[in-house]
Design a protein around this motif. Structure first.
Motif, PDB file in Angstrom:
ATOM      1  N   ILE A 254       0.855  -1.186   0.000  1.00  0.00           N
ATOM      2  CA  ILE A 254       0.000   0.000   0.000  1.00  0.00           C
ATOM      3  C   ILE A 254       0.893   1.239   0.000  1.00  0.00           C
ATOM      4  O   ILE A 254       1.797   1.356   0.835  1.00  0.00           O
ATOM      5  N   VAL A 256       1.022   5.284   0.560  1.00  0.00           N
ATOM      6  CA  VAL A 256       0.313   6.402   1.178  1.00  0.00           C
ATOM      7  C   VAL A 256       1.013   7.689   0.791  1.00  0.00           C
ATOM      8  O   VAL A 256       2.226   7.826   0.974  1.00  0.00           O
ATOM      9  N   THR A 281      -3.453   2.122  -3.114  1.00  0.00           N
ATOM     10  CA  THR A 281      -3.023   3.441  -2.660  1.00  0.00           C
ATOM     11  C   THR A 281      -4.033   3.999  -1.665  1.00  0.00           C
ATOM     12  O   THR A 281      -5.223   3.650  -1.695  1.00  0.00           O
ATOM     13  N   ARG A 282      -3.538   4.882  -0.781  1.00  0.00           N
ATOM     14  CA  ARG A 282      -4.408   5.643   0.111  1.00  0.00           C
ATOM     15  C   ARG A 282      -3.938   7.086   0.088  1.00  0.00           C
ATOM     16  O   ARG A 282      -2.806   7.382   0.479  1.00  0.00           O
ATOM     17  N   LYS A 283      -4.790   7.968  -0.410  1.00  0.00           N
ATOM     18  CA  LYS A 283      -4.447   9.381  -0.462  1.00  0.00           C
ATOM     19  C   LYS A 283      -4.819  10.035   0.867  1.00  0.00           C
ATOM     20  O   LYS A 283      -5.908   9.826   1.401  1.00  0.00           O
ATOM     21  N   THR A 289      -3.418   9.123   8.217  1.00  0.00           N
ATOM     22  CA  THR A 289      -3.589   7.778   7.674  1.00  0.00           C
ATOM     23  C   THR A 289      -3.024   6.724   8.616  1.00  0.00           C
ATOM     24  O   THR A 289      -3.641   5.662   8.823  1.00  0.00           O
TER      25      THR A 289
END
Length: 402
Positions: A254, A256, A281-283, A289
């Motif tokens: 992942i 970030v 992905t993590r925006k 986050t």
């Protein structure tokens, strides 16, 4: 082409009697404004002027580039009094730098010039195959940018050259921000193969030159830890450690980052590697986050945090070290027992001891214990100038969490 000026025609600047001329003779590349006799004539020199530097007894120390608008008033260019600073001189410097890189890498993807360490103070050049990106971060390089580009075309076979005139270093030199294509054309992101991973470098719109080559050896080390592991890469930029981990056999990764364009490029890289199904992905803000992932009770076999420079200068050091401690504390709780935590700093103001202490304190505050198993630095295409600590900015620490 810049008009050539002989040594006899160069203006002269002189050290104050109490200035440390010995340090200059022993390789120090910078002269600060409080070390020079700065009379009206000296202060009136145009930024980027090439000048002779003399000690208080009027003995020649070197040919320098001056900028009266900067605390670094003079940057050493050449210590041989017979040498003229011109396009031929630039070609020779670039060929020397190129020879080192071609010994290291079988493909032309690397940092070609690392500023003072390669004898071109304030100049960074990254190469992406047929494309090169120049960062002229000092006034003399801005003044001679056409000569630098022309010399680069002679020394290498690149077909496109971009001037990336952005960043904090240029503001300290009093230089404007602009990005210009000097030669050829750029049609889109450039795929870069590194450690088996594919990265997409946005030459015109990305951070700095479009991709960070400095972490290459640290990516390679971490690849040895990730087989069949879930990997979290915080402050990932265009894929960083996450894509390297997938190339090393990670079960999933992942990325970030707060930048959606950077994450989009990371996804393009993962698809080019045929790893799209194991990549996510993590925006969002990195700290928010990590807090959310803790709330979700998520755990990972490997967690990497490679943030921007929290301590870009000495005045920012204390605040920066607190930020690194916070990163270590929040990321520690996301690592499985027996897993690995990778913490990085690109702040030259925070030396290795200070950064390591902040990381260890953060891990302890999280209630975790750890073994330090690896200390890494930038790759060999980012050489360190021994007399300039700032050229050795990158630190990477790998802890095994117990």
């Amino acid at each position: 082409m810049t008009q050539e000026i002989s040594q006899a025609d160069l203006p002269t600047i002189r050290l104050m009697p109490k200035a440390n001329a010995r340090a200059i003779r022993h390789g120090s590349p910078w002269v600060f404004d409080n070390e020079l006799v700065t009379d009206r004539r000296t202060k009136a020199l145009a930024a980027g002027t090439i000048a002779r530097l003399e000690d208080a007894e009027r003995k020649f120390l070197g040919t320098v580039a001056v900028n009266p608008n900067s605390r670094i008033f003079a940057r050493m260019l050449e210590r041989d009094e017979s040498v003229v600073i011109n396009r031929a001189w630039l070609v020779a410097k670039l060929k020397m730098a190129l020879d080192h890189r071609t010994r290291l890498f079988d493909k032309p993807f690397y940092r070609l010039v690392h500023a003072e360490a390669d004898g071109l103070p304030g100049v960074v050049i990254d190469r992406f195959g047929d494309v090169a990106v120049i960062q002229p971060n000092a006034a003399w390089a801005e003044a001679m940018i056409e000569d630098i580009a022309a010399a680069l075309a002679v020394a290498t076979d690149v077909k496109a050259i971009v001037k990336n005139g952005t960043g904090r270093s240029r503001s300290l030199e009093g230089l404007p921000e602009e990005t210009v294509v000097l030669k050829g054309e750029i049609t889109g992101p450039i795929p870069v193969l590194m450690n088996g991973a594919t990265y997409m470098a946005d030459i015109l719109g990305g951070q700095k030159t479009g991709l960070f080559y400095d972490q290459r050896p640290n990516h390679a080390f971490v690849q040895g830890l990730v087989k069949d592991q879930k990997v979290l890469d915080v402050f990932s930029h265009v894929g960083g450690f996450a894509l390297a981990a997938l190339a090393g056999g990670a079960k999933s990764a992942i990325s970030v980052d707060s930048s959606q364009p950077a994450l989009d490029l990371a996804e393009l890289g993962a698809k080019a590697m045929k790893a799209g199904t194991t990549f996510a992905t993590r925006k969002g803000d990195a700290f928010d986050t990590m807090a959310a992932l803790e709330t979700e009770r998520r755990k990972f076999g490997v967690v990497v945090c490679d943030p921007p420079a929290f301590a870009p200068s000495k005045p920012a050091l204390e605040k920066g070290l607190r930020a690194y401690e916070r990163v270590a504390r929040m990321s520690s709780v996301l690592v499985e027992e027996g897993g690995y935590l990778v913490l990085c700093s690109c702040s030259h103001a925070a030396d290795l001891d200070a950064f390591r202490t902040a990381c260890i304190r953060g891990i302890g505050r999280a209630g975790r214990t750890a073994q330090l198993i690896y200390t890494g630095f930038a790759g060999a295409d980012h050489p360190l100038m021994p007399q300039l600590a700032e050229s050795g900015y990158l630190k990477a620490l790998v802890f095994r969490m117990l």
